[in-house]
Design a protein around this motif. Structure first.
Motif, mmCIF file in Angstrom:
data_model
loop_
_atom_site.group_PDB
_atom_site.id
_atom_site.type_symbol
_atom_site.label_atom_id
_atom_site.label_comp_id
_atom_site.label_asym_id
_atom_site.label_seq_id
_atom_site.Cartn_x
_atom_site.Cartn_y
_atom_site.Cartn_z
ATOM 1 N N SER A 43 0.836 -1.207 0.000
ATOM 2 C CA SER A 43 0.000 0.000 0.000
ATOM 3 C C SER A 43 0.868 1.253 0.000
ATOM 4 O O SER A 43 0.550 2.239 -0.666
ATOM 5 C CB SER A 43 -0.912 0.023 1.229
ATOM 6 O OG SER A 43 -1.778 -1.072 1.208
ATOM 7 N N ASP A 161 -5.865 -0.720 -4.757
ATOM 8 C CA ASP A 161 -5.290 -1.365 -3.572
ATOM 9 C C ASP A 161 -6.273 -2.415 -3.053
ATOM 10 O O ASP A 161 -7.260 -2.098 -2.411
ATOM 11 C CB ASP A 161 -5.001 -0.322 -2.489
ATOM 12 C CG ASP A 161 -4.123 -0.883 -1.380
ATOM 13 O OD1 ASP A 161 -3.894 -2.106 -1.368
ATOM 14 O OD2 ASP A 161 -3.665 -0.088 -0.539
ATOM 15 N N GLU A 162 -5.967 -3.675 -3.336
ATOM 16 C CA GLU A 162 -6.840 -4.789 -2.982
ATOM 17 C C GLU A 162 -8.311 -4.495 -3.296
ATOM 18 O O GLU A 162 -9.160 -4.522 -2.416
ATOM 19 C CB GLU A 162 -6.664 -5.125 -1.499
ATOM 20 C CG GLU A 162 -5.211 -5.391 -1.194
ATOM 21 C CD GLU A 162 -4.997 -6.127 0.113
ATOM 22 O OE1 GLU A 162 -5.842 -6.987 0.425
ATOM 23 O OE2 GLU A 162 -3.996 -5.862 0.770
HETATM 24 MG MG LIG Z 1 -2.242 -2.601 2.195
#
Ligand SMILES: [Mg+2]
Ligand SMILES: Nc1ncnc2c1ncn2[C@@H]1O[C@H](COP(=O)(O)OP(=O)(O)OP(=O)(O)O)[C@@H](O)[C@H]1O
Lengths: 216, 219
Positions: A43, A161-162
């Motif tokens: 991240s 991000d995911e």
């Molecule tokens: Mg992360």
């Protein structure tokens, strides 16, 4: 083209080194996935590329522009589209309004903005939810709205991000199909952080991170 | 575009529970101050109006009365002094309530700031400038002020219409009421002006300082 040179990011006054001397090139229109264990710095790397945070050392260049030398809000508004793990929609606004948000401050007229947003809502197949608030949507649907919001400014770089972190495999597939489709359509660069190898292997290239460094 | 901006600010006020709580609190203070001053002044009006030689004699007795009035040239003088003490007393009582209300409002505002941190991060991440985020927060505070002031004024008008005649007599005959109403309005006005401004400066400062990645770690 994204060029990262000697990037280091520390937190807690240097007690945590989240990223250690990262060097990385990403081509235009490339689809890259970033994998790594929890806390490895995925991240952090994405946030640096997205101008959501600034590095302690090193440089990031996106399409020839050094991020430390440009206005980051403008860069985020004009070049980037973000998709987060939690959709991060504004609960007080309807789905349509959420998608219009990034266009604030652009030269578009309000009807142009609305048309733009509505077209994207159609593209993610949720036009019937236009005037509903996000809380009435399922997780997968919210994430689709979030993708529409990320795409509304025709970003050259899409950062996720995911994006499927909260979704079951069926919904994950759908979200990834959608992201890839849009990326192909607009020739954008797509960078996806994920834990899931099934998702990661769809990319042109997988970058593995461990303890803040790229694994070779 | 600006319409959406405005409606966003309005929706934030009505959908964000802390913000609405703040409005309600402000209203409560205004109404409370009004009712309190009216009720109190009614009591004091009756009290002071009843003061004359015979009532005082019957309650204090002849000797005590002359001792009591030793420092006064007349009963009128005594009445004036009593009125003054009551004014002061009521003023402090009401100021106390307003102070408590103010503290409550501060807590509410600070809570509201924390609650909005994530939203500020999201808005910045999609490219809003610091200026625009601040403008939103400022606009919300201005709306809030307008709304609460309008409601208080409307309530006052309604109250005045219902009690029209009584009120006129009231304000003329009892100096205390007038005194207190003016002071209370001044206090309430200033409170409703300054607290939202403080409650705005803090998020403005935060909006300018915080990095979006940091803001979005907030729950
Ligand atoms: Mg992360
Ligand atoms: N704002 C911050 N303040 C302090 N430490 C931080 C901050 N952000 C990240 N870190 C630390 O930096 C390291 C990398 O964090 P990062 O969020 O990039 O990991 P990640 O790979 O995304 O993990 P996950 O898969 O759990 O999301 C971690 O040790 C984390 O605790």
């Amino acid at each position: 083209m994204i060029t990262i040179k000697n990037l280091t990011k520390m937190y807690d006054k240097g007690r945590t080194v989240a990223l250690r001397n990262i060097n990385l090139d990403i081509e235009d229109s490339e689809f890259v996935s970033i994998m790594g264990t929890s806390g490895s710095g995925k991240s952090t790397l994405l946030n640096m590329i997205g101008g959501l945070d600034v590095p302690n050392e090193g440089t990031i260049e996106v399409m020839g522009e050094n991020l430390s030398k440009i206005k980051l809000s403008k860069y985020r508004r004009e070049t980037l589209g973000f998709v987060f793990q939690l959709h991060n929609l504004i609960p007080n606004l309807t789905c349509l309004e959420n998608i219009e948000l990034p266009l604030f401050g652009s030269s578009n007229s309000s009807s142009q903005m609305k048309d733009n947003a509505m077209n994207l809502l159609k593209a993610v197949d949720l036009d019937e939810f236009a005037n509903k608030h996000p809380k009435y949507l399922s997780g997968g649907e919210m994430q689709r709205v979030a993708i529409a919001r990320a795409l509304v400014n025709n970003p050259k770089v899409i950062l996720a991000d995911e994006p499927t972190g909260q979704l079951d495999s069926e919904n994950s597939e759908m979200i990834m199909d959608l992201l890839e489709e849009k990326q192909k359509e607009t020739n954008a660069t797509l960078i996806v952080v994920t834990h899931d190898f099934e998702i990661a292997k769809r990319a042109d290239r997988i970058i593995k991170i461990r303890d803040g460094q790229i694994e070779r | 575009m600006d319409l959406l901006f405005f409606s966003f600010a309005l929706k934030n006020i009505f959908r964000n529970k802390w913000r609405s709580t703040f409005i309600i609190l402000l209203l409560t203070i205004g109404i409370f101050a009004l009712l309190f001053s009216v009720t109190l002044s009614e009591v004091s009006k009756n009290l002071i109006d009843n003061v004359n030689e015979s009532t005082m004699k019957s309650s204090f007795g002849n000797e005590n009365l002359s001792a009591l009035l030793e420092n006064y040239s007349s009963i009128e003088d005594f009445k004036n002094d009593m009125t003054k003490s009551m004014k002061t007393l009521f003023f402090y009582i009401i100021a106390f309530f307003v102070l408590i209300g103010t503290l409550l409002m501060m807590i509410v505002m600070l809570k509201a700031v924390g609650e909005r941190t994530r939203e500020i991060g999201v808005l910045k991440s999609i490219g809003w400038t610091d200026f625009r985020v601040s403008a939103l927060v400022l606009l919300e505070s201005i709306f809030q002020l307008l709304i609460s002031w309008i409601v208080v004024i409307v309530l006052l008008l309604i109250f005045y219409l219902i009690n029209g005649n009584n009120m006129g007599e009231f304000f003329n005959s009892v100096h205390i009421t007038k005194f207190i109403v003016e002071e209370i309005f001044a206090i309430t006005f200033l409170t409703s002006l300054f607290i939202p401004i403080i409650g705005t400066i803090i998020p403005l400062y935060k909006a300018f300082r915080i990095k979006p990645s940091e803001a979005m770690r907030y729950e």
